[in-house]
Motif scaffolding. Sequence first.
Motif, PDB file in Angstrom:
ATOM      1  N   GLY A   1      67.013 -29.107  22.792  1.00 17.10           N
ATOM      2  CA  GLY A   1      67.414 -27.561  22.522  1.00 17.10           C
ATOM      3  C   GLY A   1      67.916 -27.070  23.704  1.00 17.10           C
ATOM      4  N   LEU A   2      67.972 -25.552  23.471  1.00 10.38           N
ATOM      5  CA  LEU A   2      68.696 -25.044  24.371  1.00 10.38           C
ATOM      6  C   LEU A   2      67.894 -24.330  25.594  1.00 10.38           C
ATOM      7  CD1 LEU A   2      71.462 -23.653  25.597  1.00 10.38           C
ATOM      8  CD2 LEU A   2      70.740 -21.613  24.272  1.00 10.38           C
ATOM      9  N   ALA A   3      66.563 -24.212  25.548  1.00 15.81           N
ATOM     10  CA  ALA A   3      65.718 -23.698  26.329  1.00 15.81           C
ATOM     11  C   ALA A   3      65.358 -24.757  27.443  1.00 15.81           C
ATOM     12  CB  ALA A   3      64.334 -23.198  25.782  1.00 15.81           C
ATOM     13  N   ALA A   4      65.121 -24.123  28.495  1.00 19.37           N
ATOM     14  CA  ALA A   4      65.133 -25.041  29.807  1.00 19.37           C
ATOM     15  C   ALA A   4      63.973 -26.123  29.643  1.00 19.37           C
ATOM     16  CB  ALA A   4      64.694 -24.202  31.065  1.00 19.37           C
ATOM     17  N   TYR A   5      62.882 -25.507  28.952  1.00 20.26           N
ATOM     18  CA  TYR A   5      61.500 -26.496  28.899  1.00 20.26           C
ATOM     19  C   TYR A   5      61.549 -27.540  27.681  1.00 20.26           C
ATOM     20  CZ  TYR A   5      60.274 -23.874  32.820  1.00 20.26           C
ATOM     21  OH  TYR A   5      60.205 -23.084  34.029  1.00 20.26           O
ATOM     22  N   ASN A   6      62.762 -27.486  27.036  1.00 20.52           N
ATOM     23  CA  ASN A   6      62.615 -28.081  25.653  1.00 20.52           C
ATOM     24  C   ASN A   6      62.496 -29.564  26.005  1.00 20.52           C
ATOM     25  OD1 ASN A   6      62.527 -25.956  23.941  1.00 20.52           O
ATOM     26  ND2 ASN A   6      64.907 -26.371  23.424  1.00 20.52           N
ATOM     27  N   GLU A   7      61.944 -30.262  25.254  1.00 19.10           N
ATOM     28  CA  GLU A   7      61.459 -31.912  25.363  1.00 19.10           C
ATOM     29  C   GLU A   7      62.915 -32.486  24.907  1.00 19.10           C
ATOM     30  OE1 GLU A   7      58.563 -32.877  22.628  1.00 19.10           O
ATOM     31  OE2 GLU A   7      59.027 -34.838  22.494  1.00 19.10           O
ATOM     32  N   GLN A   8      63.071 -33.561  25.495  1.00 18.31           N
ATOM     33  CA  GLN A   8      64.275 -34.426  24.916  1.00 18.31           C
ATOM     34  C   GLN A   8      63.629 -35.366  24.071  1.00 18.31           C
ATOM     35  OE1 GLN A   8      66.559 -36.468  28.191  1.00 18.31           O
ATOM     36  NE2 GLN A   8      66.477 -34.683  29.408  1.00 18.31           N
ATOM     37  N   PHE A   9      64.209 -35.398  22.894  1.00 18.53           N
ATOM     38  CA  PHE A   9      63.759 -36.346  22.064  1.00 18.53           C
ATOM     39  C   PHE A   9      64.806 -37.534  21.756  1.00 18.53           C
ATOM     40  CE2 PHE A   9      60.663 -34.027  19.375  1.00 18.53           C
ATOM     41  CZ  PHE A   9      60.971 -32.683  19.847  1.00 18.53           C
ATOM     42  N   PHE A  10      64.009 -38.999  21.744  1.00 15.95           N
ATOM     43  CA  PHE A  10      65.000 -40.061  21.876  1.00 15.95           C
ATOM     44  C   PHE A  10      65.000 -40.621  20.598  1.00 15.95           C
ATOM     45  CE2 PHE A  10      65.450 -41.194  26.385  1.00 15.95           C
ATOM     46  CZ  PHE A  10      64.763 -40.082  26.959  1.00 15.95           C
ATOM     47  N   GLY A  11      66.203 -41.397  20.449  1.00 15.28           N
ATOM     48  CA  GLY A  11      66.407 -42.039  19.203  1.00 15.28           C
ATOM     49  C   GLY A  11      65.969 -43.672  19.373  1.00 15.28           C
ATOM     50  N   PRO A  12      66.012 -44.455  18.496  1.00 19.37           N
ATOM     51  CA  PRO A  12      65.245 -45.868  18.472  1.00 19.37           C
ATOM     52  C   PRO A  12      66.058 -46.592  19.313  1.00 19.37           C
ATOM     53  CG  PRO A  12      66.445 -45.709  16.361  1.00 19.37           C
ATOM     54  CD  PRO A  12      66.649 -44.067  17.096  1.00 19.37           C
ATOM     55  N   GLY A  13      67.211 -46.556  19.738  1.00 15.37           N
ATOM     56  CA  GLY A  13      67.939 -47.315  20.642  1.00 15.37           C
ATOM     57  C   GLY A  13      68.926 -48.396  19.635  1.00 15.37           C
ATOM     58  N   THR A  14      69.916 -48.889  20.407  1.00 17.55           N
ATOM     59  CA  THR A  14      71.031 -49.762  19.983  1.00 17.55           C
ATOM     60  C   THR A  14      70.843 -50.950  21.266  1.00 17.55           C
ATOM     61  OG1 THR A  14      72.502 -48.434  19.011  1.00 17.55           O
ATOM     62  CG2 THR A  14      73.406 -50.358  19.530  1.00 17.55           C
ATOM     63  N   ARG A  15      70.632 -52.107  20.634  1.00 19.57           N
ATOM     64  CA  ARG A  15      70.647 -53.023  21.602  1.00 19.57           C
ATOM     65  C   ARG A  15      72.118 -53.683  21.468  1.00 19.57           C
ATOM     66  NH1 ARG A  15      67.658 -55.523  24.715  1.00 19.57           N
ATOM     67  NH2 ARG A  15      65.804 -54.721  24.061  1.00 19.57           N
ATOM     68  N   LEU A  16      72.636 -53.792  22.816  1.00 15.14           N
ATOM     69  CA  LEU A  16      74.003 -54.216  23.015  1.00 15.14           C
ATOM     70  C   LEU A  16      74.083 -55.515  23.551  1.00 15.14           C
ATOM     71  CD1 LEU A  16      76.978 -54.073  22.613  1.00 15.14           C
ATOM     72  CD2 LEU A  16      76.995 -52.776  24.970  1.00 15.14           C
ATOM     73  N   THR A  17      74.547 -56.469  22.944  1.00 10.86           N
ATOM     74  CA  THR A  17      74.474 -57.815  23.749  1.00 10.86           C
ATOM     75  C   THR A  17      75.964 -58.212  23.730  1.00 10.86           C
ATOM     76  OG1 THR A  17      72.490 -58.635  22.435  1.00 10.86           O
ATOM     77  CG2 THR A  17      73.883 -60.312  23.391  1.00 10.86           C
ATOM     78  N   VAL A  18      76.392 -58.476  24.997  1.00  9.77           N
ATOM     79  CA  VAL A  18      77.892 -58.746  25.329  1.00  9.77           C
ATOM     80  C   VAL A  18      77.551 -60.208  25.812  1.00  9.77           C
ATOM     81  CG1 VAL A  18      79.889 -58.553  26.974  1.00  9.77           C
ATOM     82  CG2 VAL A  18      78.170 -56.648  26.346  1.00  9.77           C
ATOM     83  N   LEU A  19      78.359 -61.075  25.114  1.00 11.21           N
ATOM     84  CA  LEU A  19      78.595 -62.608  25.465  1.00 11.21           C
ATOM     85  C   LEU A  19      79.927 -63.126  26.160  1.00 11.21           C
ATOM     86  CD1 LEU A  19      77.589 -63.607  21.537  1.00 11.21           C
ATOM     87  CD2 LEU A  19      76.110 -63.537  23.793  1.00 11.21           C
TER      88      LEU A  19
END
Lengths: 114, 110
Positions: free
Chosen positions: A96-114
């Motif tokens: 969010g906008l406030a300085a002390y707001n937590e960063q919420f993470f997504g579950p991630g995308t695993r990228l594999t480059v062959l």
Amino acid sequence: EPEVTQTPSHQVTQMGQEVILRCVPISNHLYFYWYRQILGQKVEFLVSFYNNEISEKSEIFDDQFSVERPDGSNFTLKIRSTKLEDSAMYFCASSGLAAYNEQFFGPGTRLTVL
Amino acid sequence: AQRVTQPEKLLSVFKGAPVELKCNYSYSGSPELFWYVQYSRQRLQLLLRHISRESIKGFTADLNKGETSFHLKKPFAQEEDSAMYYCALKRGGSNYKLTFGKGTLLTVNP
């Protein structure tokens, strides 16, 4: 409870191909981030985005990378010409906008480059 | 430059034993310090931050500016505490990037 979502969960691509990783941040958040984690290494910051522009980026975030908020809900990371060393887990986060707001993470995308 | 060091890659304790996960940092300004946790097959989530000075799931962490440390402690470990723990640092005052340590995999044995 609202969550950050990411699609796809796993992306396999050939070296040299373009990939777009998608994220839907939490709806009332205004700051958006991409991080990546190469297998066995630390989570590394790539870029942050606020008010439709990049607010901070790392040395990793070179001309091959770009970010976009194409509409009111999605936040994308594009890699123009993937390299083997781009193989990693990519995490999107939002806060969010406030300085002390937590960063919420997504579950991630695993990228594999062959 | 911002740097976070977690010296232990792996930490194994028995249930009921005290646990301490070490974190040292390097930053010239006023940092904000965090502990994030990642349980198996789940996303990174904030466990606690130094500015809130609270205990979450029995864990506490005190910022020691003299020793530039932010160690995570719990007096009696539980099996459900088994997870990957990441210490992270952010420049104080706004929505800046997080700099993570390499993480410590905590295993609590029955």
